[in-house]
Scaffold this motif. Structure first.
Motif, PDB file in Angstrom:
ATOM      1  N   UNK A  69       0.910  -1.067   0.179  1.00 64.76           N
ATOM      2  CA  UNK A  69      -0.185   0.106  -0.040  1.00 64.76           C
ATOM      3  C   UNK A  69       0.814   1.391   0.055  1.00 64.76           C
ATOM      4  N   UNK A  70       0.471   2.317  -0.526  1.00 63.50           N
ATOM      5  CA  UNK A  70       1.133   3.523  -0.664  1.00 63.50           C
ATOM      6  C   UNK A  70       1.537   4.190   0.813  1.00 63.50           C
ATOM      7  N   UNK A  71       0.793   3.923   1.780  1.00 63.82           N
ATOM      8  CA  UNK A  71       1.389   4.503   3.153  1.00 63.82           C
ATOM      9  C   UNK A  71       2.495   3.821   3.332  1.00 63.82           C
ATOM     10  N   UNK A  72       2.956   2.741   2.923  1.00 63.04           N
ATOM     11  CA  UNK A  72       4.355   2.223   3.465  1.00 63.04           C
ATOM     12  C   UNK A  72       5.554   3.230   2.952  1.00 63.04           C
ATOM     13  N   UNK A  73       5.125   4.298   2.032  1.00 64.44           N
ATOM     14  CA  UNK A  73       6.406   5.466   2.159  1.00 64.44           C
ATOM     15  C   UNK A  73       6.573   6.128   3.336  1.00 64.44           C
ATOM     16  N   UNK A  74       5.487   6.390   3.938  1.00 65.37           N
ATOM     17  CA  UNK A  74       5.583   7.330   5.194  1.00 65.37           C
ATOM     18  C   UNK A  74       6.264   6.426   6.384  1.00 65.37           C
ATOM     19  N   UNK A  75       5.624   5.068   6.151  1.00 66.48           N
ATOM     20  CA  UNK A  75       6.200   4.228   7.305  1.00 66.48           C
ATOM     21  C   UNK A  75       7.865   3.982   7.072  1.00 66.48           C
ATOM     22  N   UNK A  76       8.165   4.042   6.000  1.00 69.60           N
ATOM     23  CA  UNK A  76       9.729   3.909   5.739  1.00 69.60           C
ATOM     24  C   UNK A  76      10.415   4.953   6.029  1.00 69.60           C
ATOM     25  N   UNK A  77       9.948   6.508   5.836  1.00 67.22           N
ATOM     26  CA  UNK A  77      10.395   7.543   6.369  1.00 67.22           C
ATOM     27  C   UNK A  77      10.368   7.512   7.806  1.00 67.22           C
TER      28      UNK A  77
ATOM     29  N   UNK B 110      17.855  -3.151   7.899  1.00 66.43           N
ATOM     30  CA  UNK B 110      16.790  -3.702   9.058  1.00 66.43           C
ATOM     31  C   UNK B 110      15.786  -2.894   9.422  1.00 66.43           C
ATOM     32  N   UNK B 111      15.967  -1.678   9.346  1.00 61.65           N
ATOM     33  CA  UNK B 111      14.930  -0.547   9.749  1.00 61.65           C
ATOM     34  C   UNK B 111      13.815  -0.664   8.606  1.00 61.65           C
ATOM     35  N   UNK B 112      14.150  -0.349   7.466  1.00 61.58           N
ATOM     36  CA  UNK B 112      13.227  -0.450   6.246  1.00 61.58           C
ATOM     37  C   UNK B 112      12.382  -1.841   6.363  1.00 61.58           C
ATOM     38  N   UNK B 113      13.240  -2.950   6.445  1.00 60.62           N
ATOM     39  CA  UNK B 113      12.755  -4.190   6.219  1.00 60.62           C
ATOM     40  C   UNK B 113      11.780  -4.544   7.433  1.00 60.62           C
ATOM     41  N   UNK B 114      11.868  -3.733   8.501  1.00 60.56           N
ATOM     42  CA  UNK B 114      11.037  -4.176   9.496  1.00 60.56           C
ATOM     43  C   UNK B 114       9.451  -3.399   9.349  1.00 60.56           C
ATOM     44  N   UNK B 115       9.296  -2.512   8.000  1.00 63.04           N
ATOM     45  CA  UNK B 115       8.024  -2.058   7.858  1.00 63.04           C
ATOM     46  C   UNK B 115       7.726  -2.320   6.497  1.00 63.04           C
ATOM     47  N   UNK B 116       8.259  -3.137   5.751  1.00 63.41           N
ATOM     48  CA  UNK B 116       8.122  -3.875   4.585  1.00 63.41           C
ATOM     49  C   UNK B 116       7.796  -5.233   4.616  1.00 63.41           C
ATOM     50  N   UNK B 117       6.693  -5.688   5.182  1.00 61.88           N
ATOM     51  CA  UNK B 117       6.706  -6.900   5.513  1.00 61.88           C
ATOM     52  C   UNK B 117       5.808  -7.809   4.353  1.00 61.88           C
ATOM     53  N   UNK B 118       5.684  -9.113   4.128  1.00 64.64           N
ATOM     54  CA  UNK B 118       5.116  -9.552   3.118  1.00 64.64           C
ATOM     55  C   UNK B 118       4.167  -9.250   2.424  1.00 64.64           C
ATOM     56  N   UNK B 119       3.024  -8.364   3.008  1.00 64.88           N
ATOM     57  CA  UNK B 119       1.945  -7.757   2.491  1.00 64.88           C
ATOM     58  C   UNK B 119       2.085  -6.459   1.823  1.00 64.88           C
TER      59      UNK B 119
END
Length: 103
Positions: free
Chosen positions: A49-57, A74-83
């Motif tokens: 979903x597009x809100x992933x960008x804000x989660x990455x920031x 690791x930090x980015x991977x923590x918010x970019x799960x399998x979904x």
């Protein structure tokens, strides 16, 4: 007297990275008191979903300025799960662009 590392005086650092077989990733950030602040990723990639960008920031904000490639991934991977679907962008590419901005 203002300290040079106050948020409105900290220089904006800019990095760009063309991911092999992927898209351009851009980051703008500040380093304030030794930590990443106001991290803004952008580029011609897509996230679902597009809100992933804000989660990455948000995941990158607050990390130490001497962060390693592995810590960034690791930090980015923590918010970019399998979904999360990432098109033209990778966790490695995000880590690389942040390190370029910090160089």
């Amino acid at each position: 007297m203002n300290k040079p590392d106050k948020p409105h005086h900290a220089p904006v650092r800019h990095g760009e990275y063309k991911i092999p077989e992927g898209k351009l990733v851009v980051v703008d950030l500040q380093v304030i008191e030794g930590r990443l602040h106001n991290v803004q990723l952008s580029g011609d990639f897509f996230l679902e979903p597009p809100e992933t960008l804000e989660a990455m920031n948000a995941a990158l904000n607050g990390l130490p300025h001497d962060v390693t490639q592995a810590q960034l991934e690791q930090a980015v991977g923590a918010v970019t799960g399998p979904d999360v679907m990432m098109f033209g962008i990778t966790t490695e590419g995000v880590a690389t662009v942040v390190l370029r901005a910090l160089a």
